[in-house]
Structures are given as structure tokens and as C-alpha cells.
Design an enzyme around this catalytic site. Structure first.
Site, PDB file in Angstrom:
ATOM      1  N   LYS A 187     -23.861 -21.238  22.954  1.00  0.00           N
ATOM      2  CA  LYS A 187     -25.292 -21.554  22.873  1.00  0.00           C
ATOM      3  C   LYS A 187     -25.909 -20.755  21.735  1.00  0.00           C
ATOM      4  O   LYS A 187     -25.565 -19.579  21.546  1.00  0.00           O
ATOM      5  CB  LYS A 187     -25.950 -21.199  24.219  1.00  0.00           C
ATOM      6  CG  LYS A 187     -27.434 -21.566  24.308  1.00  0.00           C
ATOM      7  CD  LYS A 187     -27.972 -21.340  25.724  1.00  0.00           C
ATOM      8  CE  LYS A 187     -29.437 -21.710  25.832  1.00  0.00           C
ATOM      9  NZ  LYS A 187     -29.974 -21.535  27.201  1.00  0.00           N
ATOM     10  N   SER A 220     -32.377 -25.436  29.459  1.00  0.00           N
ATOM     11  CA  SER A 220     -32.421 -25.325  28.017  1.00  0.00           C
ATOM     12  C   SER A 220     -31.039 -25.392  27.361  1.00  0.00           C
ATOM     13  O   SER A 220     -30.962 -25.577  26.147  1.00  0.00           O
ATOM     14  CB  SER A 220     -33.093 -23.998  27.638  1.00  0.00           C
ATOM     15  OG  SER A 220     -32.303 -22.901  28.072  1.00  0.00           O
ATOM     16  N   SER A 276     -31.351 -23.007  33.537  1.00  0.00           N
ATOM     17  CA  SER A 276     -30.885 -23.617  32.288  1.00  0.00           C
ATOM     18  C   SER A 276     -29.389 -23.805  32.126  1.00  0.00           C
ATOM     19  O   SER A 276     -28.949 -24.457  31.190  1.00  0.00           O
ATOM     20  CB  SER A 276     -31.399 -22.805  31.099  1.00  0.00           C
ATOM     21  OG  SER A 276     -32.730 -23.143  30.862  1.00  0.00           O
TER      22      SER A 276
HETATM   23  N1  GLN Z   1     -36.744 -24.717  32.566  1.00  0.00           N
HETATM   24  C1  GLN Z   1     -37.090 -23.355  32.842  1.00  0.00           C
HETATM   25  C2  GLN Z   1     -38.117 -22.896  31.835  1.00  0.00           C
HETATM   26  O1  GLN Z   1     -38.505 -23.670  31.049  1.00  0.00           O
HETATM   27  C3  GLN Z   1     -35.863 -22.499  32.833  1.00  0.00           C
HETATM   28  C4  GLN Z   1     -35.366 -22.195  31.473  1.00  0.00           C
HETATM   29  C5  GLN Z   1     -34.143 -21.319  31.457  1.00  0.00           C
HETATM   30  O2  GLN Z   1     -33.467 -21.151  32.479  1.00  0.00           O
HETATM   31  N2  GLN Z   1     -33.875 -20.737  30.310  1.00  0.00           N
HETATM   32  O3  GLN Z   1     -38.527 -21.793  31.828  1.00  0.00           O
END
Ligand code: GLN
Length: 495
Positions: free
Chosen positions: A74, A157, A181
Site C-alpha cells: 500500500k 482505503s 480499511s
Molecule cells: N473508512 C474509514 C475512514 O474513512 C476507515 C479508513 C481506514 O481504516 N483507514 O476513516
């Protein structure tokens, strides 16, 4: 086409059937033929150099289990000398001067990094649509009924990592999980995704979103692969003050343990309003499968789980607003071209460099931390966090693992939720509680909806019990074949 696991690749390398250079080149070719936008950058030269060195080490007797296996990283992880953007314009030209501990740990065991995957900007999002580098196409899109010629999001994400593995562009990838995410994109793309206990993986060199919640983990086809990859990622790191100093564990050691007597808890709050009814049936069927493996199922309660989302959306933005203050045009990446003085330079750099979602989080966070509001919001959210954590402690007196759906609905159409932040935030309603409590949690393929979209079964175990979770997931995968289904837009290779 079939999926190729890390375990198979490791066996092929071990027997001499294929070399690391051959395997890595094969995946690099697939990446070139893909239209998923799963990668922000691919470092072919570096990958092949690492592959060559892995082949030499193997010839000299090194038998590290994943030596010579290529993966995708990532783009939140710094890798020395390579572009590291975190999905943001503000870091578009940033070249990391050092390597994240997690990546360094993997590399020291011979795991090869092929490139950096697309992601929501600063890991804020659930659809990969906040990336400065554009959205990612879910590899399951083309055959889904009613979605012909439409783009489905891969989740976020870690959407690029999920699409890369699901489209067979990499056998595995790293992700990070602050509120879901790793698990939500794993569910949307039919993968196994594990968020370890908070503190297992070092956060050093992993660009910070919300430091008390962020955790790295593996995204793979199988639980066995997740165990193999996690083995190479974890470990105490003095450079991260929240890193756990616990004895090393082999997460593959108990994969085949019997599930006889396992107590599964189903929180009634995870099966109520908001859950797609077809998904509920799929998850209930998946859970029932465990009865044939010797498990018992009972209802449990996490009475404060409705407070998880409001608590998270104060704590995460508060920490983000502080963490992101370092991107000021002086030290890293992008700087606005025209400005009148220092303040103007900061303002223009941040206005032009950050996208809308990141700005929204910074504003919410700065507000929640401001004097006069701190007690009303931030301290209150921390108290809720404790209540949520206590709920798990109570529930785990009655069961060994908590199960439920990973997400309330399957993958959705690109653009369909981007104007409605709250409906986007609701994606993580089931995943966020584990982050707030610091618990290990994972998502595994659980079956398909009638229009052909994957769904995820969510598993949460007590603190540091990743091995138990992987054992549960592995046993399920030995009696089901959902995880072996190949996405319709996957790219074939030479194997
Ligand atoms: N979707 C969640 C957010 O927008 C979690 C994101 C994540 O786990 N990095 O904060």
C-alpha cells in the site's frame, strides 16, 4: 484461471520449479495488462533486483518461507528511495528517505515489493474515490447483474491492494486499517484481510492517519497466506512507542487445530436495521457451517456498538488534524507556486495539496480539539471508546470469537455515495468497534449475492489471539470454496 497462493509460490520456489525472477516478471506483466488502476507506482527494476538476490540466497541455502515471493505494498508505507504518496497530491513527488519497519521486516525475509498500491487519500475513505490518483475498478464488476458497464468501487482505503490481489496482479498485498480499511475492501473483493491487534505491527514509516487506531495487516486469498505474510510483518520496534514487545509467534502453527467446542458469539446489534437482507442470509449460512466443525453458536450483545461510529468520527479526525499538520509545504512534497508570505504559503499549499475529504477531517478534528469543545467532543468520545472496549471484554466471557457481516452491503457503484459522507461512513459500522478496542479482526469470503458480488464474514477475537482467528478462518476455507473464485476481470499469467 485459478488463484495462486503464497503457499503454492513458496513451494514452487522451494522445489526449484520456478525462480523468483520468473514469478516476479510474470506478475509485473500482468500489472501492465490491467486497467484496474490498482497501482500508483510500479518499481520493476527494484523488484527484479530483489528477485535476483532472492534466487541467489535460495541457491545458497536460505530457506526463509517467503523468500522470493513478490507482493504489492500500500502506498502508505515509506520505502527508501521510492515515491510514497499516500494517495495525495501533497506527497505526489515525495521520495521516502527510509523504509517502514513492516516493509523492512518483510524484505529481510526475502519478500519482494513490486510496487505501491492506490488508496484513499491519507487512508480516509471507504471506496478509494478520494485518491488523487483516481478511483480503482473492482475486479468483480463486469458480471455483476445490473452493473454491466458500470464501475464498482473496490472498497477503501486499501482499495488498490484489494484490487491488485483480486485481479491476480499480485499474490498478496499489505493494507492498513484504522476503521476497516483492510477488512471492508477484502469483503468487497472476495479476499481474506486481517487487522492484527493494535501494536503488533510497527507504525514506523507508515504515514499516520489516526495513530491510536492505525494498524498494518495482510490482504491475501487464504487464511494460510495471511498467517504466512503476517509472520514476516510483525515484531517489536523500538522506533514505535506503541509497538508491542511480545514473544514471536508462528501464526501458521495452529491453523489446523480442531474447532470442537468453539463458542461463536453473534452480536444482535450486528444483524439489525441497516443490514442488507440477502447479506444477512449469506452470513447466517456461513456461520452455520461452523456447527459442522464442532462449534456452538449463541447470541451475545455489544450494547454500546451504536456509539462506535460517532466516537470514531471524533477521535480519528482529531488525531488526523494533528498528524497532518506536518504537511506545510516546507518539509515534504508539494508547495504552492505563488504566495505572498509564509502564512499564505501554508494556506495555499494545504488548500491546493489536500482533497475535500482530508480537509473535512482536518476541520472536524481541529474543531473537536479546540479549547472549549475538547471536553464536549474529544473527552466524551474517549469515554465512549472505553465503553465499547468493555462490551467486548464482557462478550468474550461468553464466546471465543465474535462473528457477523463485515459490511452492511456489498460493493456499490462508483459515484453513488461520494456526495453523502454519512452514507459512506456507515460502511464501517461493523468494523470500527474492533479498532476502538484494539482487537484483532478479519474478513473472509462468505459467499455471493444473487447479482454475483462477494460478501465478507467478519471475525473478532480477544486481544493477541490472531492465531485463533486464523485457525477459525482456515478451517472454514477448507470446507468452502468461496475464496477460490476468480474475479471476472482478473488478468491471467503464465501459470
Ligand atoms: N473508512 C474509514 C475512514 O474513512 C476507515 C479508513 C481506514 O481504516 N483507514 O476513516
Amino acid at each position: 484461471m485459478t488463484i495462486t497462493t503464497l503457499a503454492t509460490l513458496a513451494a514452487d520456489l522451494d522445489s526449484g520449479k520456478r525462480s523468483s525472477v520468473e514469478i516476479t516478471q510474470d506478475y509485473l506483466n500482468r500489472i501492465k495488462h490491467s486497467d484496474h488502476n490498482a497501482f500508483i507506482s510500479v518499481n520493476e527494476e527494484l523488484a527484479l533486483t530483489q528477485a535476483k538476490s532472492a534466487d541467489e540466497k535460495r541457491a545458497n541455502g536460505d530457506s526463509s518461507p517467503l523468500l522470493g515471493v513478490p507482493v504489492a505494498q500500500k502506498d502508505i508505507f515509506c520505502i527508501d528511495g521510492t515515491q510514497t504518496t499516500c494517495g495525495s497530491k501533497i506527497l505526489e513527488n515525495f521520495v521516502a528517505p527510509y523504509t517502514a519497519t513492516v516493509v523492512g521486516n518483510m524484505q529481510s525475509q526475502g519478500v519482494i515489493s513490486m510496487g505501491k498500491t492506490n488508496m484513499d487519500e491519507f487512508a480516509m475513505g471507504s471506496s478509494n474515490e478520494t485518491s488523487y490518483f483516481g478511483g480503482v475498478n473492482n475486479p468483480w464488476r463486469s458480471t455483476a447483474k445490473g452493473y454491466e458497464n458500470k464501475n464498482l468501487v473496490p472498497g477503501g482505503s486499501s482499495g488498490g491492494s484489494a484490487a491488485a490481489v483480486s485481479a491476480l496482479l499480485a499474490p498478496a498485498a499489505t493494507g492498513t486499517d484504522t476503521g476497516g480499511s483492510i477488512r471492508q475492501p477484502a469483503a468487497f473483493c472476495n479476499l481474506t484481510g486481517i487487522k492484527p491487534s493494535y501494536g503488533r505491527c510497527s507504525r514506523y514509516g507508515m504515514i499516520a492517519f489516526a495513530s491510536s487506531l492505525d494498524q498494518a495487516g495482510p490482504m491475501t486469498h487464504t487464511a494460510e497466506d495471511a498467517a504466512l505474510l503476517l509472520n514476516t510483518m510483525v515484531g517489536f520496534d523500538a522506533k514505535d512507542s506503541t509497538s508491542l514487545n511480545v514473544p514471536a509467534e508462528d501464526f501458521t502453527a495452529s491453523l489446523n487445530d480442531s474447532l470442537e467446542g468453539l463458542r461463536i458469539g453473534l452480536p444482535k446489534e450486528f444483524f439489525g436495521e441497516g443490514l442488507d437482507s440477502e447479506m444477512a442470509t449469506i452470513i447466517e449460512t456461513a456461520v452455520k457451517q461452523f456447527e459442522s466443525l464442532g462449534a456452538t453458536i449463541k447470541e451475545v450483545s455489544l450494547p454500546n456498538s451504536h456509539l462506535a461510529l460517532p466516537s470514531y468520527y471524533v477521535i480519528a479526525p482529531a488525531e488526523a488534524s494533528s498528524n497532518l499538520s506536518r504537511f506545510d509545504g516546507v518539509r515534504y512534497g508539494f508547495r504552492a507556486e505563488e504566495y505572498s508570505d509564509l502564512d499564505d504559503m501554508y494556506t495555499k499549499t494545504r488548500s491546493e495539496g489536500f482533497g475535500d475529504e482530508v480537509k473535512r477531517r482536518i476541520m472536524i478534528g481541529a474543531y473537536a480539539l479546540s479549547s472549549g469543545y475538547y471536553d464536549a467532543y474529544y473527552s466524551q468520545a474517549q469515554k465512549l471508546r472505553r465503553l465499547i472496549s468493555n462490551d467486548f471484554t464482557c462478550a468474550f466471557t461468553e464466546c471465543d470469537v465474535i462473528m457477523g457481516p463485515t459490511t452492511p452491503s456489498p460493493a456499490f457503484e462508483a459515484g453513488s455515495r461520494s456526495d453523502d459522507p454519512v452514507s459512506m461512513y456507515l460502511n464501517d459500522i461493523y468494523t470500527i468497534p474492533a479498532n476502538l478496542a484494539g482487537l484483532p479482526a478479519g474478513s473472509i469470503p462468505a459467499g455471493f449475492t444473487s447479482n454475483g458480488l462477494p460478501t465478507g464474514l467478519h471475525l473478532i477475537t480477544p486481544y493477541l489471539q490472531e492465531a485463533k482467528m486464523l485457525n477459525i478462518a482456515h478451517k472454514f476455507q477448507q470446507t468452502t470454496d468461496w475464496h477460490t473464485r476468480v474475479a471476472p476481470t482478473a488478468i491471467g499469467g503464465s501459470q
